[in-house]
Structure formats: C-alpha cells, structure tokens
Design an enzyme around this catalytic site. Structure first.
Site, mmCIF file in Angstrom:
data_model
loop_
_atom_site.group_PDB
_atom_site.id
_atom_site.type_symbol
_atom_site.label_atom_id
_atom_site.label_comp_id
_atom_site.label_asym_id
_atom_site.label_seq_id
_atom_site.Cartn_x
_atom_site.Cartn_y
_atom_site.Cartn_z
ATOM 1 N N ASP A 246 -3.160 21.695 -51.345
ATOM 2 C CA ASP A 246 -4.066 22.430 -52.214
ATOM 3 C C ASP A 246 -3.775 21.975 -53.638
ATOM 4 O O ASP A 246 -2.713 22.266 -54.197
ATOM 5 C CB ASP A 246 -3.812 23.927 -52.062
ATOM 6 C CG ASP A 246 -4.702 24.793 -52.946
ATOM 7 O OD1 ASP A 246 -5.350 24.246 -53.866
ATOM 8 O OD2 ASP A 246 -4.732 26.018 -52.741
ATOM 9 N N LYS B 206 -12.593 26.780 -59.656
ATOM 10 C CA LYS B 206 -11.644 26.803 -60.765
ATOM 11 C C LYS B 206 -11.854 25.594 -61.688
ATOM 12 O O LYS B 206 -12.897 25.480 -62.317
ATOM 13 C CB LYS B 206 -10.220 26.864 -60.215
ATOM 14 C CG LYS B 206 -10.016 27.900 -59.105
ATOM 15 C CD LYS B 206 -10.404 29.300 -59.470
ATOM 16 C CE LYS B 206 -9.930 30.372 -58.504
ATOM 17 N NZ LYS B 206 -10.345 30.263 -57.109
ATOM 18 N N TYR C 75 -1.355 30.559 -52.157
ATOM 19 C CA TYR C 75 -2.404 31.438 -52.667
ATOM 20 C C TYR C 75 -2.586 32.591 -51.685
ATOM 21 O O TYR C 75 -2.523 32.414 -50.463
ATOM 22 C CB TYR C 75 -3.697 30.646 -52.821
ATOM 23 C CG TYR C 75 -4.920 31.498 -53.000
ATOM 24 C CD1 TYR C 75 -5.065 32.322 -54.111
ATOM 25 C CD2 TYR C 75 -5.930 31.505 -52.045
ATOM 26 C CE1 TYR C 75 -6.176 33.129 -54.267
ATOM 27 C CE2 TYR C 75 -7.055 32.300 -52.198
ATOM 28 C CZ TYR C 75 -7.167 33.114 -53.302
ATOM 29 O OH TYR C 75 -8.261 33.908 -53.450
ATOM 30 N N ARG D 285 -27.468 22.794 -43.894
ATOM 31 C CA ARG D 285 -26.257 23.292 -43.241
ATOM 32 C C ARG D 285 -25.377 22.154 -42.750
ATOM 33 O O ARG D 285 -24.156 22.319 -42.593
ATOM 34 C CB ARG D 285 -26.617 24.221 -42.069
ATOM 35 C CG ARG D 285 -25.384 24.785 -41.351
ATOM 36 C CD ARG D 285 -25.754 25.797 -40.278
ATOM 37 N NE ARG D 285 -26.636 25.241 -39.282
ATOM 38 C CZ ARG D 285 -26.241 24.462 -38.268
ATOM 39 N NH1 ARG D 285 -24.985 24.090 -38.153
ATOM 40 N NH2 ARG D 285 -27.128 24.019 -37.387
#
Length: 379
Positions: free
Chosen positions: A170, A195, A100, A46
């Site tokens: 981004d 992506k 987005y 984590r």
C-alpha cells in the site's frame, strides 16, 4: 521522461479525440462490440474497458513505472480485490502488524469466513518473517498509518521472490512521487487514489499497478465484484495526476518543517516523521524514499485533553479524517481512521487515544508554523 513530464504526458493520446488536448469524458456505457471479443474485452463500464478508463489506466501505469494498472471505486476496493484475486480457501497471507484500519478490519473480520489464514509480521524485522507451504502473498505499507514507520521494503521484495510469493504494498502515504514500488520490484502496488493521487478532497477512487499478467487477473476479479470507477471521477483523477509531483514536493517540504517545529516544543511528547534524524527508520527511509511524505503524527505531554485543546485552537487545519489534499487536515486516529480496531489492538501497536495525525497541505509553511505556535500557546 522525468516524473513531472510523465505526469503531464504519460498515457496521453496524441492527438486526442477530435484533436482535444485534454482527454474527454466518455460518459456512455454502451459501445459496439467486435467479433470474437472475450467477455473481459467487451467495452462496458463495469468491465473497466471503456475509453476513459483505459486512458486513466495507461496514465497510472506510466506514473508507477509499471506494465499495467487498473482503477477501482475506492482504495478498499483495490486491496480487497487484490486479496480475493491472490487467495483462495486454505491459503495463507502475511500482513504487516500495523495497517490502515479498513484493511486491518477486513483481514481480521473476514479472513476466517473466507477460508483464509493470516499471520502478522513486524515489517522492521526480516529475521522474524517465515512462510508456510500455503503462503501466497505478503502485504505491507510503505509508510504506516498512523505511526509513520517505513518498512524494510527491499527486504520484503527479496523475501517474496526467494519464497515464490506475491509482494503487495500500500503506497498511499508515499505516492509514486516519493517511492515507486513497481520499479523497486514489488509485484503489486495499490493506492487509495482518494488521497494524494487525486489530492483535492473531491472524489473516492483506488488504483492497482504491477505486471500485466497480475493486473489482468485483478481486473477480471474486479469485473465480477463491480468495483469500477465512474467516468467523471476517472476524468477528475487523470486531471489531478498531472500536478501530483508539484503538490507532493510542497507537502514533503511543509511536513518536514512542521515536524521539526513540533519536535522542538516542550509541549510535544513525541513526533513520528521519518524525515527527522531521530526517527527509528530515518536511515533506510533516506535511502529508499525521494521524500518523506506529507503525513506525520504526534502526541502532546498533556494527553487527550491537550490534544482536543490543540485541535480546537488551530485555524488553518480542518479537523477531518481523510488525508492527502491540498488543504491541511488533522484528526485523532483512535476516533476516526482506526476506530474500528479494538482498544487492545490499538494499544498493542502504539495507537494511543491522544495520538494526533496530521496531513500537511500545500499552504505556505510560515503560515502553518505560526498557526501551530499560537495553538500550542493555548495548550
């Protein structure tokens, strides 16, 4: 090293564990600790500090040309963790007016509840940008989703530096093959690694890269929110990064061919692709980008009915909402990626109901063009 060499060798351990050429998956979550280790340096999954994770982080940083990087469990985990790191109660954020859908929804639905303020800016018009005393960051996209506008990226960097705020971009649609924001001066760059970075439609991940100091702050926030990437997905992502340049250049070439073909058809009302000379951002995109990317969008003269007819007639592209994979994908953003926006918000930024978004894969360009030709004949 040039990009393709970096993609193969960047971040690699030589020799690898037990002489392995391919860095293995460290599936374990428990590692021995060292005396005096700080909380964030303990090897624990984590905390994004296990061997598979740090290997992936080094590889991502090498490809971005950045000092450091950290992987996240999704692209949304990347952007939300960045914003939670940079903004506190009473702080102000400048954001692009076209984002987005997930990023748009997060900012518009949660900023007020979190005590943040935000203003939208037109990334094409630097003269309209203005900071407040409480402005902390500016967030834009390299190539916008789904209208393929290319921001005035150099001006964004200069604006942020001159005003003492953090520049965030981004870079999902461009990938570091076509644009390397950290090299261009952006403070933080993030990707939906689901992506292009992965490119095989088989995992969900995100990435954040930038200066060591800022990335470490982001990692500390990420450690508390728990958005770490699991070892197997990290292994697959590192594997995929090795072919990133080869894949994206083919997608660049294919997308340009498809965009030009569509633009020549009388059944097409508009094509959005910065590689076309009549695109409004073609001039500065040509100077900024090494390639125009594998994404384009377009509208048919027959509206939504014609769009649905085309989607049904195509045989190679899958009608699916994601992007960046080796296979060609096609969708209508109004009912998928941007369905969370109100109809009024979509209309205000030009996302019409009949807009079609195309993620071009690595298939043979001739086969793609033939498929679009036969599908257009049915419209």
């Amino acid at each position: 090293m040039r990009f393709d060499t970096l993609a193969v060798h960047g971040g690699e351990r030589v020799p690898g564990p037990s002489g392995s050429v391919v860095f293995p998956i460290f599936q374990g979550t428990v590692f021995t600790s060292e005396p005096g280790e700080s909380y964030h340096d303990i090897k624990y999954h984590r905390l994004n500090s296990t061997p598979t994770q740090t290997y992936l982080h080094d590889k991502l940083a090498a490809l971005e040309g950045a000092e450091a990087a950290v992987a996240t469990s999704s692209g949304m985990a990347a952007v939300t963790t960045i914003l939670h790191t940079l903004l506190g109660k009473g702080d102000h954020l400048l954001v692009s007016d076209v984002l987005y859908g997930g990023t748009h929804d997060f900012v518009t639905a949660h900023a007020e509840r979190l005590g943040w303020e935000y203003s939208t800016i037109d990334p094409q018009d630097p003269s309209s940008w203005a900071v407040r005393d409480n402005t902390r960051a500016v967030l834009v996209e390299t190539i916008t989703n789904p209208l393929m506008r290319v921001a005035r990226l150099r001006e964004v960097v200069e604006f942020a530096r001159s005003n003492g705020i953090v520049s965030v971009v981004d870079n999902t649609f461009a990938s570091p093959v076509n644009f390397r924001p950290a090299v261009a001066g952006f403070d933080l760059v993030f990707n939906s690694a689901t992506k292009y970075l992965n490119g095989h439609s088989d995992l969900v991940a995100g990435s954040v890269a930038g200066s060591s100091a800022l990335v470490e702050q982001v990692r500390h926030t990420l450690n508390l929110y728990g958005g770490s990437l699991d070892p197997h997905a990290g292994f697959l992502l590192a594997r995929s990064l090795k072919t990133l340049g080869v894949r994206v250049r083919q997608q660049n070439s294919n997308a340009l061919a498809v965009a030009a073909f569509l633009a020549s058809s009388p059944k097409i009302a508009a094509v959005n692709y910065a590689g076309l000379p009549d695109h409004p951002d073609h001039g500065h995109a040509r100077d900024l980008l090494a390639g125009y990317g594998g994404m384009l969008s377009f509208r048919l003269t027959g509206g939504v009915e014609a769009a649905e007819t085309l989607l049904a007639a195509l045989t190679l592209p899958a009608v699916a909402p994601s992007l960046g994979g080796v296979e060609t994908l096609i969708t209508r953003p109004a009912v998928t990626s941007h369905a969370g926006m109100s109809a009024e918000d979509r209309a205000a930024v030009g996302i019409t109901d009949d807009l079609i978004r195309l993620s071009v894969g690595i298939e043979d360009a001739g086969d793609l063009l033939a498929d679009f030709a036969q599908a257009l004949d049915k419209v």
